[in-house]
Design a protein around this motif. Structure first.
Motif, PDB file in Angstrom:
ATOM      1  N   GLU A 171       0.817  -1.219   0.000  1.00  0.00           N
ATOM      2  CA  GLU A 171       0.000   0.000   0.000  1.00  0.00           C
ATOM      3  C   GLU A 171       0.839   1.252   0.000  1.00  0.00           C
ATOM      4  OE1 GLU A 171      -3.404   0.212   2.436  1.00  0.00           O
ATOM      5  OE2 GLU A 171      -3.533  -1.966   2.583  1.00  0.00           O
ATOM      6  N   HIS A 172       1.490   1.477  -1.100  1.00  0.00           N
ATOM      7  CA  HIS A 172       2.304   2.672  -1.202  1.00  0.00           C
ATOM      8  C   HIS A 172       2.044   3.329  -2.548  1.00  0.00           C
ATOM      9  CE1 HIS A 172       5.702   5.328  -1.110  1.00  0.00           C
ATOM     10  NE2 HIS A 172       5.873   5.020   0.150  1.00  0.00           N
ATOM     11  N   TYR A 173       1.935   4.643  -2.557  1.00  0.00           N
ATOM     12  CA  TYR A 173       1.683   5.347  -3.816  1.00  0.00           C
ATOM     13  C   TYR A 173       2.944   5.368  -4.674  1.00  0.00           C
ATOM     14  CZ  TYR A 173      -2.752   6.925  -2.055  1.00  0.00           C
ATOM     15  OH  TYR A 173      -4.025   6.957  -1.588  1.00  0.00           O
ATOM     16  N   TYR A 174       2.722   5.266  -5.969  1.00  0.00           N
ATOM     17  CA  TYR A 174       3.857   5.261  -6.884  1.00  0.00           C
ATOM     18  C   TYR A 174       3.442   6.040  -8.132  1.00  0.00           C
ATOM     19  CZ  TYR A 174       8.074   3.329  -9.075  1.00  0.00           C
ATOM     20  OH  TYR A 174       9.298   3.167  -9.648  1.00  0.00           O
ATOM     21  N   GLU A 175       4.085   7.170  -8.347  1.00  0.00           N
ATOM     22  CA  GLU A 175       3.760   8.005  -9.502  1.00  0.00           C
ATOM     23  C   GLU A 175       4.819   7.789 -10.569  1.00  0.00           C
ATOM     24  OE1 GLU A 175       2.320  12.527  -9.611  1.00  0.00           O
ATOM     25  OE2 GLU A 175       4.477  12.298  -9.504  1.00  0.00           O
ATOM     26  N   VAL A 184      -0.663   7.308 -11.535  1.00  0.00           N
ATOM     27  CA  VAL A 184      -0.394   6.996 -10.123  1.00  0.00           C
ATOM     28  C   VAL A 184      -0.957   5.617  -9.826  1.00  0.00           C
ATOM     29  CG1 VAL A 184      -0.887   7.598  -7.746  1.00  0.00           C
ATOM     30  CG2 VAL A 184      -0.442   9.394  -9.382  1.00  0.00           C
ATOM     31  N   TYR A 185      -0.157   4.840  -9.137  1.00  0.00           N
ATOM     32  CA  TYR A 185      -0.595   3.502  -8.743  1.00  0.00           C
ATOM     33  C   TYR A 185      -0.506   3.365  -7.237  1.00  0.00           C
ATOM     34  CZ  TYR A 185       0.028   2.197 -13.609  1.00  0.00           C
ATOM     35  OH  TYR A 185      -0.074   2.126 -14.958  1.00  0.00           O
ATOM     36  N   ILE A 186      -1.234   2.402  -6.751  1.00  0.00           N
ATOM     37  CA  ILE A 186      -0.945   1.923  -5.391  1.00  0.00           C
ATOM     38  C   ILE A 186      -0.197   0.612  -5.559  1.00  0.00           C
ATOM     39  CG2 ILE A 186      -1.976   0.749  -3.422  1.00  0.00           C
ATOM     40  CD1 ILE A 186      -3.777   2.910  -2.981  1.00  0.00           C
ATOM     41  N   LEU A 226      -4.736   4.155 -10.019  1.00  0.00           N
ATOM     42  CA  LEU A 226      -5.610   5.132  -9.368  1.00  0.00           C
ATOM     43  C   LEU A 226      -5.943   6.303 -10.276  1.00  0.00           C
ATOM     44  CD1 LEU A 226      -4.299   5.602  -5.739  1.00  0.00           C
ATOM     45  CD2 LEU A 226      -6.212   4.263  -6.518  1.00  0.00           C
TER      46      LEU A 226
END
Lengths: 380, 370
Positions: A229-233, A260-262, A291
């Motif tokens: 559960e970490h955001y990744y742009e 952007v992904y989780i 996302l």
């Protein structure tokens, strides 16, 4: 009657003995929440303390005071002369080292934290982008009223997350002492007058030798263990996914696709392939959940998803290679290739000198596997 | 001196309590610092060294049972008198009593040091020792049944300490154990030897044996108690190796307390302060058993009433603790005990066994001839 007398004597003795102990009253204590430590140009240690105070009718629970000295504790004592309270370290949550102090080496500064039994092990460490004291000059009244907690909250937004940028004292002390792996620490800096997360400090033993931008925290974390559960742009060139665009004319209008992904689950793995040739294989597996995306893609088509996955894999691979060349140049093995090397070496011992010599020569094959398992409520 | 002792039915204990007795007397101050000593010798494979120590101690306990079974109802002091005669027997018994006495002193001093290091650095030795002695004297004057009951009670009330270790376990780096099986056998044996200070204490079995009511069931609880002690040492050492760096662990004196420091609850941030105080409950059975063993031994060997021994010793200890100021003095005392107790507890029972077997055979031959 005789037993009563003895009991009475013993109880009164207990009462008297309790005065042998030093008493601590909350109102008389200045509790350090966050401490900034710098080394000045003349070699003195300067501390900036954000203290929690329990003063009646005071709007601020925090005060900031400074002190100078030859040692960290000496500087704290010096700061203590400027307040009417006894400064205690028992609840310190964060220790920030100034950049120049970190570049000189933090080992002498860590000593008091390891030696003093009163210092909690849940203490986090961080580096300041410039002087540590500058982080305490906050004008915003909402933040400065509780600055110590604010700085700690930057490092640990919630309880029990165990993620970057949280770096606890025992962990850092252990990594400094382990040959074949080097520590990383979060960098805090001022952005528009407010302290914020800034980047990742790369260490060579106890000395800061370089830094990575904050966006690389995903890769640093993935290599450390399981990431959840970490955001990744990320941004990829539009022509790579031009075939899957809903409206192909966008391919000419825009240059990039931003998304952007989780990271639902990410895991990195290092294997030693060939010990003599120093060949390693790094595998990164990620499950992503889309996302947000700046272009409409035909995500109902599995081919589009696979095409996108491939691009993301290339993107991650490229960035990882860049990071590798940076850390190889700095000779700071933050991912712990040396640990794998040591494990497969006969005898299982590796010296720092040996790895210093070998690490710049290692050859890493990178294998990234990305799966976009969800793309939200809509598919275009 | 009577070789066999008769114990009043009211003073007997069930064999089941041996589990708590063996475990409680082995767990004390030793386990706090033991990872470092084992690691210095056996390195990454320390867990094997501990398992070797387990097998060895199990053998020693078995030998103790064999020796005790040869007699009707006796203890170590009675056996000494029987095998070596009055004078040499008394001498060896006295060595054991002195061993209990020095162990008592080292536990008292080490705990005092821990309290001063972690909580009240300005509290004098005397004050801490005095408060502990009050509890110890209270328990010992209660007699054997109070002593055993105390050990049961404190076992239950300190068992939760295991659960605090969840936090350091989650922070362990398992790479620190790889590659496995690289340590040579002599190093492993040296590592196993390093457990001696922590794991001695089970010799109390040979003192308390006559008090056990159902002796035929005594073996299982004794071995289970040993198993739990070994498990604890194994757990603490394994976590320490994973939690600290290799170089770091060599310089860490109070590994277990630092592990406890790692855990923190939202409503109770500094758990370690509580653990240091609760540790008194862990060492109390040690002190109580040792003082009881001394007073019982002095009564058996020299016929001095227990009360006199206990009071004299209490005053002696309260005086002598004031002369220990340096860390290294306590370290030296611990080191001394570790070194001689290896021979006294780990090796001596085998020698005693040989003597007992020879003596019994002679006696049987003698009776057959007659």
């Amino acid at each position: 009657m005789k037993t009563m007398k003895i009991c009475l004597i013993l109880v009164s003795l207990l009462l008297l003995l309790s005065s042998c102990m030093e008493s601590f009253q909350l109102e008389n204590l200045g509790v350090i929440l966050t401490r900034g430590t710098d080394i000045t140009d003349d070699g003195e240690i300067e501390v900036t303390l954000s203290l929690l105070q329990f003063v009646k009718d005071s709007p601020n629970v925090n005060t900031t005071i400074r002190g100078k000295g030859k040692t960290v504790k000496g500087a704290v004592r010096n700061a203590n002369t400027k307040t009417n309270q006894e400064i205690v370290v028992g609840k310190q949550e964060l220790e920030i080292y100034g950049r120049s102090a970190a570049e000189k080496g933090i080992k002498p500064l860590l000593d008091t934290l390891r030696r003093d039994a009163n210092v909690p092990n849940t203490l986090f460490l961080a580096i300041s982008e410039s002087d540590a004291s500058s982080l305490f000059n906050v004008q915003d009244p909402g933040i400065s009223a509780n600055l110590g907690e604010f700085l700690h909250g930057l490092i640990r937004p919630g309880e029990e997350k165990r993620i970057f940028p949280e770096r606890s004292l025992p962990k850092v002390a252990a990594l400094i002492n382990t040959p074949g792996i080097e520590p990383t620490l979060p960098i805090l800096g001022m952005k528009e007058g407010i302290p914020s997360k800034y980047g990742i400090a790369l260490f060579k033993e106890d000395k800061m030798v370089g830094q990575l931008p904050l966006k690389d925290e995903v890769l640093v974390q993935v290599m450390e263990g399981t990431l959840r559960e970490h955001y990744y742009e990320m941004t990829i060139p539009i022509e790579m996914v031009a075939d899957y665009l809903s409206d192909k004319s966008h391919a000419k209008k825009n240059k990039n696709v931003n998304m952007v992904y989780i990271v639902e689950k990410g895991k990195g793995n290092i294997k030693l392939k060939n010990k003599e040739k120093l060949q390693f294989k790094t595998t990164i597996n990620m499950l992503l959940n889309l996302l947000e995306i700046s272009e409409s893609l035909k995500l109902d088509n599995p081919e589009a998803i696979h095409g996108l996955e491939k691009e993301i894999e290339n993107n991650i691979k490229k960035r990882f290679e860049e990071i590798l060349s940076i850390i190889q140049e700095l000779n700071a093995d933050i991912f712990g290739y040396g640990v794998q090397y040591r494990i497969h070496k006969k005898g299982g011992e590796l010296t720092t000198e040996e790895w210093n010599r070998l690490f710049p020569k290692i050859d890493v094959e990178i294998d990234v596997n990305v799966k976009i398992i969800r793309h939200g409520e809509v598919h275009r | 001196m009577n070789i066999n002792v008769s114990i009043k039915p009211g003073n007997r204990i069930r064999a089941f309590y041996l589990f708590f007795i063996i475990f409680d007397i082995q767990m004390g101050v030793g386990v706090i610092g033991v990872p470092r000593f084992i690691y210095m010798e056996a390195g990454r494979d320390s867990w094997i060294a501990i398992l070797i120590a387990y097998l060895y101690i199990a053998l020693v306990i078995y030998v103790m049972f064999v020796i005790l079974k040869k007699y009707e109802n006796t203890d170590l002091f009675g056996i000494h008198a029987d095998i070596f005669g009055t004078w040499i027997g008394k001498l060896i018994s006295t060595i054991f009593i002195i061993h209990f006495g020095t162990s008592f002193l080292s536990i008292l001093l080490t705990y005092t040091e821990v309290v001063q290091l972690f909580a009240y650095h300005e509290l004098p030795n005397f004050a801490i020792a005095f408060l502990i002695m009050l509890l110890v004297l209270y328990a010992v004057f209660g007699g054997i049944r109070v002593v055993v009951g105390l050990s049961l009670l404190l076992f239950i009330s300190t068992f939760w300490l295991y659960f605090i270790l969840y936090d350091p376990i989650m922070r362990m780096d398992w790479h620190n154990f790889l590659p496995m099986f690289q340590t040579s056998i002599p190093e492993l044996l040296k590592g196993a030897k390093e457990t001696s200070y922590t794991l001695v204490g089970f010799e109390i079995l040979m003192i308390i044996y006559p008090f056990i009511a159902n002796k035929n069931k005594a073996k299982l609880p004794a071995f289970l108690g040993l198993t739990l002690s070994i498990f604890t040492v194994l757990l603490v050492t394994t976590i320490s190796i994973g939690y600290f760096a290799a170089e770091g662990l060599k310089h860490i004196d109070w590994a277990l307390l630092i592990l406890f420091k790692s855990a923190s609850l939202t409503f109770l941030e500094r758990l370690d302060y509580i653990v240091v105080m609760v540790w008194l409950m862990v060492i109390l059975p040690n002190l109580v058993f040792l003082l009881w063993a001394i007073s019982y031994g002095v009564k058996r060997v020299y016929k001095v009433p227990e009360k006199i021994t206990i009071w004299v010793l209490a005053i002696f200890y309260l005086t002598i603790v004031n002369f220990f100021h340096y860390d290294y003095q306590i370290g030296k005392l611990t080191d001394l005990i570790a070194r001689y107790s290896f021979w006294l507890i780990y090796v001596y029972p085998f020698i005693l066994l040989i003597f007992v077997l020879i003596k019994k055979r002679k006696r049987r031959q003698g009776s057959e001839e007659a």
